[in-house]
Design a protein around this motif. Structure first.
Motif, PDB file in Angstrom:
ATOM      1  N   GLY A   1       0.578  -1.236  -0.033  1.00 43.25           N
ATOM      2  CA  GLY A   1      -0.195  -0.127   0.100  1.00 43.25           C
ATOM      3  C   GLY A   1       0.435   1.037  -0.130  1.00 43.25           C
ATOM      4  O   GLY A   1       2.104   1.001  -0.346  1.00 43.25           O
ATOM      5  N   LYS A   2       0.370   1.887  -0.108  1.00 39.26           N
ATOM      6  CA  LYS A   2       0.858   3.890   0.514  1.00 39.26           C
ATOM      7  C   LYS A   2       0.860   4.517   1.288  1.00 39.26           C
ATOM      8  O   LYS A   2      -0.582   4.143   1.568  1.00 39.26           O
ATOM      9  CB  LYS A   2       0.126   4.649  -0.699  1.00 39.26           C
ATOM     10  N   PHE A   3       1.311   5.078   2.032  1.00 42.07           N
ATOM     11  CA  PHE A   3       1.378   5.792   3.285  1.00 42.07           C
ATOM     12  C   PHE A   3       1.723   7.369   2.842  1.00 42.07           C
ATOM     13  O   PHE A   3       2.708   7.614   2.404  1.00 42.07           O
ATOM     14  CB  PHE A   3       2.675   4.820   4.294  1.00 42.07           C
ATOM     15  N   VAL A   4       1.421   7.701   3.607  1.00 38.48           N
ATOM     16  CA  VAL A   4       2.127   9.657   4.160  1.00 38.48           C
ATOM     17  C   VAL A   4       1.280   9.763   5.429  1.00 38.48           C
ATOM     18  O   VAL A   4       0.386   9.196   6.117  1.00 38.48           O
ATOM     19  CB  VAL A   4       1.483  10.538   3.312  1.00 38.48           C
ATOM     20  N   HIS A   5       2.155  10.622   6.230  1.00 37.42           N
ATOM     21  CA  HIS A   5       1.594  10.643   7.491  1.00 37.42           C
ATOM     22  C   HIS A   5       1.868  12.181   7.695  1.00 37.42           C
ATOM     23  O   HIS A   5       1.925  13.336   7.167  1.00 37.42           O
ATOM     24  CB  HIS A   5       3.342  10.971   8.614  1.00 37.42           C
ATOM     25  N   ILE A   6       0.437  12.781   8.734  1.00 42.66           N
ATOM     26  CA  ILE A   6      -0.168  13.720   8.510  1.00 42.66           C
ATOM     27  C   ILE A   6      -0.151  14.288  10.816  1.00 42.66           C
ATOM     28  O   ILE A   6       0.113  13.579  11.034  1.00 42.66           O
ATOM     29  CB  ILE A   6      -1.575  14.615   8.224  1.00 42.66           C
ATOM     30  N   LEU A   7      -0.634  15.437  10.394  1.00 39.88           N
ATOM     31  CA  LEU A   7      -0.056  16.041  12.216  1.00 39.88           C
ATOM     32  C   LEU A   7      -1.956  16.772  12.079  1.00 39.88           C
ATOM     33  O   LEU A   7      -2.521  17.606  11.381  1.00 39.88           O
ATOM     34  CB  LEU A   7       0.560  17.536  12.420  1.00 39.88           C
ATOM     35  N   ASP A   8      -2.808  15.792  13.512  1.00 37.92           N
ATOM     36  CA  ASP A   8      -3.926  17.064  13.835  1.00 37.92           C
ATOM     37  C   ASP A   8      -3.389  18.047  14.125  1.00 37.92           C
ATOM     38  O   ASP A   8      -3.145  18.517  14.371  1.00 37.92           O
ATOM     39  CB  ASP A   8      -4.651  15.856  14.307  1.00 37.92           C
TER      40      ASP A   8
ATOM     41  N   LYS B   1       0.765  13.093  15.637  1.00 37.53           N
ATOM     42  CA  LYS B   1       1.102  12.175  14.279  1.00 37.53           C
ATOM     43  C   LYS B   1      -0.114  11.158  13.411  1.00 37.53           C
ATOM     44  O   LYS B   1      -0.142  10.287  14.258  1.00 37.53           O
ATOM     45  CB  LYS B   1       2.035  11.767  14.100  1.00 37.53           C
ATOM     46  N   ILE B   2      -0.978  10.813  12.335  1.00 38.83           N
ATOM     47  CA  ILE B   2      -1.531  10.433  12.458  1.00 38.83           C
ATOM     48  C   ILE B   2      -0.988   9.615  10.606  1.00 38.83           C
ATOM     49  O   ILE B   2      -0.085  10.527   9.938  1.00 38.83           O
ATOM     50  CB  ILE B   2      -2.560  10.664  11.579  1.00 38.83           C
TER      51      ILE B   2
END
Length: 149
Positions: free
Chosen positions: A119-126, A131-132
């Motif tokens: 799969g594909k992954f990316v990280h974000i901040l709420d 970190k999500i």
């Protein structure tokens, strides 16, 4: 006669979260924690150090979803820049569209989308700096023999 609900191709490309893909947390001693969960709650540990829980997609019962559970060594940089002791992975569809929508809304995107066999992954901040991890799994398309005639 009851109505049948099918997920259309358009529904599959709408950027959205479709479930939880993983729960990750810090532990003082991850090996001891894993052993405790294995011995006391029956977790079947996998070769990469966690446990996998499988379920079926209600809209597409042939599709198997996985939720990953993994304790990390306390202080691991994997959750950075978050200072929290946990990270949740959300399963998403159309990760590229979702990242574009999030950028337009001013959401902090921590990295580029990374692609792997699974799969594909990316990280974000709420909003509070958690970190999500967003994960778009590789879904197998049903074969023509799977489809109703």
């Amino acid at each position: 006669m009851g109505e049948q609900t099918n997920t259309s191709a358009d529904d599959r490309i709408t950027p959205k979260v479709t479930g939880i893909g993983g729960i990750f947390f810090f532990a003082e001693n991850p090996q001891e924690v894993k052993k405790w969960y294995e011995e006391n709650l029956g977790f079947a540990l996998n070769p990469w150090g966690g446990a996998s829980f499988e379920s079926r997609d209600l809209e597409n019962p042939k599709e198997i979803n996985t939720l990953e559970w993994t304790p990390f060594e306390k202080g691991s940089e994997y959750f950075a820049p978050s200072k929290k002791e946990f990270m949740i992975n959300y399963r998403v569809q159309n990760i590229e569209g979702m990242v574009e929508e999030l950028k337009a809304k001013g959401v902090t995107i921590l990295d580029d989308i990374a692609s792997y066999d699974y799969g594909k992954f990316v990280h974000i901040l709420d909003k509070e700096g958690n970190k999500i991890e967003l994960w778009e799994p590789v879904y197998s398309e049903p074969s023509s023999s799977d489809e109703k005639e």
